[in-house]
Design an enzyme around this catalytic site. Structure first.
Site, PDB file in Angstrom:
ATOM      1  N   LYS A 181      46.765  37.065  26.779  1.00 49.28           N
ATOM      2  CA  LYS A 181      47.018  36.146  27.903  1.00 49.28           C
ATOM      3  C   LYS A 181      46.006  36.536  28.983  1.00 49.28           C
ATOM      4  CE  LYS A 181      48.558  35.401  31.631  1.00 49.28           C
ATOM      5  NZ  LYS A 181      47.698  34.882  32.727  1.00 49.28           N
ATOM      6  N   GLU A 256      47.694  49.192  33.641  1.00 50.47           N
ATOM      7  CA  GLU A 256      46.474  49.581  34.373  1.00 50.47           C
ATOM      8  C   GLU A 256      46.519  48.838  35.696  1.00 50.47           C
ATOM      9  OE1 GLU A 256      44.496  51.834  33.474  1.00 50.47           O
ATOM     10  OE2 GLU A 256      44.818  52.052  31.329  1.00 50.47           O
ATOM     11  N   CYS A 290      39.241  47.814  40.711  1.00 55.50           N
ATOM     12  CA  CYS A 290      40.365  48.745  40.849  1.00 55.50           C
ATOM     13  C   CYS A 290      39.877  50.141  41.192  1.00 55.50           C
ATOM     14  CB  CYS A 290      41.152  48.772  39.540  1.00 55.50           C
ATOM     15  SG  CYS A 290      40.093  49.061  38.118  1.00 55.50           S
ATOM     16  N   GLU A 390      45.562  48.578  48.963  1.00 56.50           N
ATOM     17  CA  GLU A 390      44.405  48.090  48.220  1.00 56.50           C
ATOM     18  C   GLU A 390      43.982  46.745  48.814  1.00 56.50           C
ATOM     19  OE1 GLU A 390      44.948  46.520  44.193  1.00 56.50           O
ATOM     20  OE2 GLU A 390      43.289  47.795  43.561  1.00 56.50           O
TER      21      GLU A 390
HETATM   22  P1  NAD Z   1      47.771  40.000  38.906  1.00 56.54           P
HETATM   23  O1  NAD Z   1      48.777  41.066  38.737  1.00 56.54           O
HETATM   24  O2  NAD Z   1      48.031  38.925  39.880  1.00 56.54           O
HETATM   25  O3  NAD Z   1      47.511  39.265  37.509  1.00 56.54           O
HETATM   26  C1  NAD Z   1      47.164  39.988  36.341  1.00 56.54           C
HETATM   27  C2  NAD Z   1      47.597  39.201  35.123  1.00 56.54           C
HETATM   28  O4  NAD Z   1      49.026  39.164  35.092  1.00 56.54           O
HETATM   29  C3  NAD Z   1      47.119  37.750  35.109  1.00 56.54           C
HETATM   30  O5  NAD Z   1      46.747  37.387  33.812  1.00 56.54           O
HETATM   31  C4  NAD Z   1      48.370  36.996  35.553  1.00 56.54           C
HETATM   32  O6  NAD Z   1      48.410  35.663  35.121  1.00 56.54           O
HETATM   33  C5  NAD Z   1      49.455  37.832  34.878  1.00 56.54           C
HETATM   34  N1  NAD Z   1      50.798  37.669  35.436  1.00 56.54           N
HETATM   35  C6  NAD Z   1      51.155  37.234  36.674  1.00 56.54           C
HETATM   36  N2  NAD Z   1      52.493  37.162  36.780  1.00 56.54           N
HETATM   37  C7  NAD Z   1      53.005  37.571  35.597  1.00 56.54           C
HETATM   38  C8  NAD Z   1      54.334  37.730  35.084  1.00 56.54           C
HETATM   39  N3  NAD Z   1      55.408  37.441  35.825  1.00 56.54           N
HETATM   40  N4  NAD Z   1      54.490  38.192  33.822  1.00 56.54           N
HETATM   41  C9  NAD Z   1      53.425  38.509  33.065  1.00 56.54           C
HETATM   42  N5  NAD Z   1      52.137  38.353  33.485  1.00 56.54           N
HETATM   43  C10 NAD Z   1      51.928  37.903  34.745  1.00 56.54           C
HETATM   44  O7  NAD Z   1      46.376  40.752  39.227  1.00 56.54           O
HETATM   45  P2  NAD Z   1      44.941  40.119  39.489  1.00 56.54           P
HETATM   46  O8  NAD Z   1      44.886  39.518  40.847  1.00 56.54           O
HETATM   47  O9  NAD Z   1      44.526  39.294  38.320  1.00 56.54           O
HETATM   48  O10 NAD Z   1      44.041  41.446  39.457  1.00 56.54           O
HETATM   49  C11 NAD Z   1      43.862  42.278  40.544  1.00 56.54           C
HETATM   50  C12 NAD Z   1      44.686  43.552  40.394  1.00 56.54           C
HETATM   51  O11 NAD Z   1      44.418  44.169  39.142  1.00 56.54           O
HETATM   52  C13 NAD Z   1      44.323  44.601  41.435  1.00 56.54           C
HETATM   53  O12 NAD Z   1      45.480  45.224  41.916  1.00 56.54           O
HETATM   54  C14 NAD Z   1      43.471  45.581  40.661  1.00 56.54           C
HETATM   55  O13 NAD Z   1      43.414  46.889  41.201  1.00 56.54           O
HETATM   56  C15 NAD Z   1      44.130  45.546  39.327  1.00 56.54           C
HETATM   57  N6  NAD Z   1      43.198  46.022  38.293  1.00 56.54           N
HETATM   58  C16 NAD Z   1      43.419  47.235  37.686  1.00 56.54           C
HETATM   59  C17 NAD Z   1      42.527  47.715  36.745  1.00 56.54           C
HETATM   60  C18 NAD Z   1      42.716  49.051  36.056  1.00 56.54           C
HETATM   61  O14 NAD Z   1      42.045  49.297  35.053  1.00 56.54           O
HETATM   62  N7  NAD Z   1      43.580  49.917  36.532  1.00 56.54           N
HETATM   63  C19 NAD Z   1      41.405  46.954  36.421  1.00 56.54           C
HETATM   64  C20 NAD Z   1      41.216  45.735  37.059  1.00 56.54           C
HETATM   65  C21 NAD Z   1      42.123  45.267  37.984  1.00 56.54           C
END
Ligand code: NAD
Length: 483
Positions: A181, A256, A290, A390
């Site tokens: 997804k 992550e 991140c 963040e």
């Molecule tokens: P997000 O949490 O909004 O979305 C991430 C994913 O989760 C998307 O595909 C989204 O559609 C899905 N999602 C949203 N609601 C959901 C639910 N209820 N159930 C299941 N899936 C759901 O994050 P984002 O804005 O896409 O990314 C930014 C965040 O990701 C930042 O906090 C960043 O630090 C983190 N990040 C972490 C890493 C790492 O390796 N630790 C890497 C990249 C980004």
């Protein structure tokens, strides 16, 4: 219904209506559509049809069927599938890079190596696969590592192609089948990735992809009893929801999540090298990373020299067209993200931090799109909002310390623990400091990578690890047979 084309184009608008299920491109059952807006121009460039619960259930059913055979493959078979995936993604590095530049404004100098490392993740996983002890015996006991089952892989937009490759490489290495997804903000990249998966010719149903909203497709993966494991990259809030909702079906989870990474500049660091290195880490992926080193800890006695060095070095952090290889900082992914970052810049000023470089608003000459001014704050205390939360944009906080112990204390005074950097000339001392940082990865003197080194966070930065052997182990169960 099997579709013949994955992206159609008319009037300059790309249209995507398909998912990838059971080895074929299929028309979406879901009918909701979402506009794809260029962050560089603010104009409409595409439209994607989002999958629904039914699309997700079909993909899970395909993965479940495929697991019966795929879960019993030999490591040699899986190694050859990993090489096929590597070849298929390597052949499309330029197309994936172009999609990243176009749909989220990723600067090409970041996007291309990121895609390349995604392609290489399959080879790293192949190497790890050969080294893992899949079967161990002692006395009358045999312990084997078994794939956990169908895995749901949920990714963030900021390096979607890399996250898909990393998670897929580990899952396939372990013998799991998957439903991916991807972020709904990454539909163009995802579509190229679907074409790669198709070209890799894995057995039907091993890799399935449904693009859709998190609260629809993601939520179904988390709830569905036929999914054994969720590997997630994204925000803390969504990660917490996945743990909570996944508990009902005893999901295994790898999370992550976010970071607020410290960069410790030791007092013996050569400033002419250390300051550009610190800025590169802070403004990685236009600050939308991140791992971005967004808290720079400097000795109090060197603050004036550091400020001069930052002003000079910032001249080479040019804002501009993300497709231009000289551009260091591109636009934010969306208007929402632009406003989110602006609100933190305002908050920093309100809380008494001083703007050294940048500030609120668009940079001169960039009124269209979601460009902002890379901003460096000084006079920041570690308890200020801009030092604790963040921001996910190009905003750096400079914080002073009086002693090495205080630097370590400030570095660890965060709910996050994903990444950190130590900059200094005396390597023994830098290692001593690094060993006291509560973070999953600490780099010394520059951002560097090792595809076998684990990636993941302490504290709120997540649970579990990715990459190489650690990544594969996150997709297995151990089984002991005793005679
Ligand atoms: P997000 O949490 O909004 O979305 C991430 C994913 O989760 C998307 O595909 C989204 O559609 C899905 N999602 C949203 N609601 C959901 C639910 N209820 N159930 C299941 N899936 C759901 O994050 P984002 O804005 O896409 O990314 C930014 C965040 O990701 C930042 O906090 C960043 O630090 C983190 N990040 C972490 C890493 C790492 O390796 N630790 C890497 C990249 C980004």
């Amino acid at each position: 219904m099997a579709a013949t084309e994955t992206i159609t184009e008319g009037d300059g608008i790309k249209t995507i209506t398909t998912h990838y299920v059971d080895g074929a491109f299929v028309e979406s059952h879901g009918r909701e559509t979402m506009d794809i807006i260029s962050p560089t121009s603010g104009e409409l460039i595409g439209r994607v049809t989002l999958g629904d619960q039914e699309d997700t259930r079909r993909a899970i059913a395909a993965a479940k069927r495929a697991f019966v055979t795929f879960g019993r493959t030999t490591k040699e078979e899986r190694a050859s599938y990993l090489r096929q995936l590597h070849e298929a993604v390597s052949a499309r590095v330029d197309d994936l890079t172009a999609a990243m530049v176009q749909e989220y404004g990723g600067v090409v100098q970041f996007a291309k190596p990121i895609v390349q490392s995604g392609a290489n993740a399959f080879l790293a996983s192949e190497k790890a696969l050969q080294e893992i002890p899949w079967t161990q015996r002692w006395g009358k006991t045999t312990v084997t590592l078994e794939p956990v089952g169908v895995a749901g892989l949920i990714t963030a937009w900021n390096a979607n192609a890399l996250f898909i490759c990393l998670k897929l490489a580990s899952a396939v290495g372990a013998g799991c089948t998957v439903v991916i997804k991807p972020s709904e903000l990454s539909s163009l990249q995802t579509q190229v990735m679907l074409e790669c998966l198709n070209a890799a010719k894995l057995p039907k149903g091993v890799c399935n992809v449904v693009t859709g909203r998190g609260d629809v497709v993601g939520a179904e993966l988390v709830r569905n009893p036929d999914v054994a494991k969720i590997s997630f990259t994204g925000s803390v809030a969504v990660g917490q929801g996945i743990m909570r909702d996944g508990a009902a079906t005893m999901k295994r989870v790898t999370l992550e999540l976010g970071g607020k990474s410290p960069t410790i500049l030791l007092d013996d660091a050569a400033l002419d090298q250390a300051i550009p290195a610190a800025l590169i880490m802070a403004f990685l992926n236009s600050g939308q990373a991140c791992a971005a080193g967004t808290r720079l800890l400097v000795p109090k006695s060197q603050l004036e020299g550091v400020k001069r060095g930052i002003r000079t070095a910032m001249r080479s952090f040019t804002v501009g067209d993300p497709a231009d290889s000289k551009t260091a900082i591109g636009p934010m992914v969306s208007q929402k993200q632009y406003e989110h970052v602006q609100s933190y810049i305002r908050k920093g000023i309100e809380e008494g931090a001083e703007v050294l470089v940048g500030g609120e608003g668009h940079p001169e000459g960039f009124q269209a799109g979601y460009f902002l001014k890379p901003t460096v704050f000084v006079n920041v205390r570690n308890d200020m909002t801009i030092a604790q939360e963040e921001i996910f944009g190009p905003v750096l906080c400079v914080i002073t310390y009086a002693s090495e112990d205080e630097a370590i204390r400030i570095a660890n005074d965060s709910k996050y623990g994903l990444h950190a950097a130590v900059l200094g000339t005396d390597l023994e001392r830098a290692r001593r400091v690094a060993s006291q940082i509560r973070a999953g990865r600490v780099v010394i003197n520059s951002m560097t990578d090792d595809p076998q080194a684990p990636w993941g966070g302490f504290k709120y930065s997540g649970i579990g690890r990715e990459y190489g052997r650690y990544g594969i182990e996150a997709f297995v169960e151990t089984r002991a047979i005793l005679e």
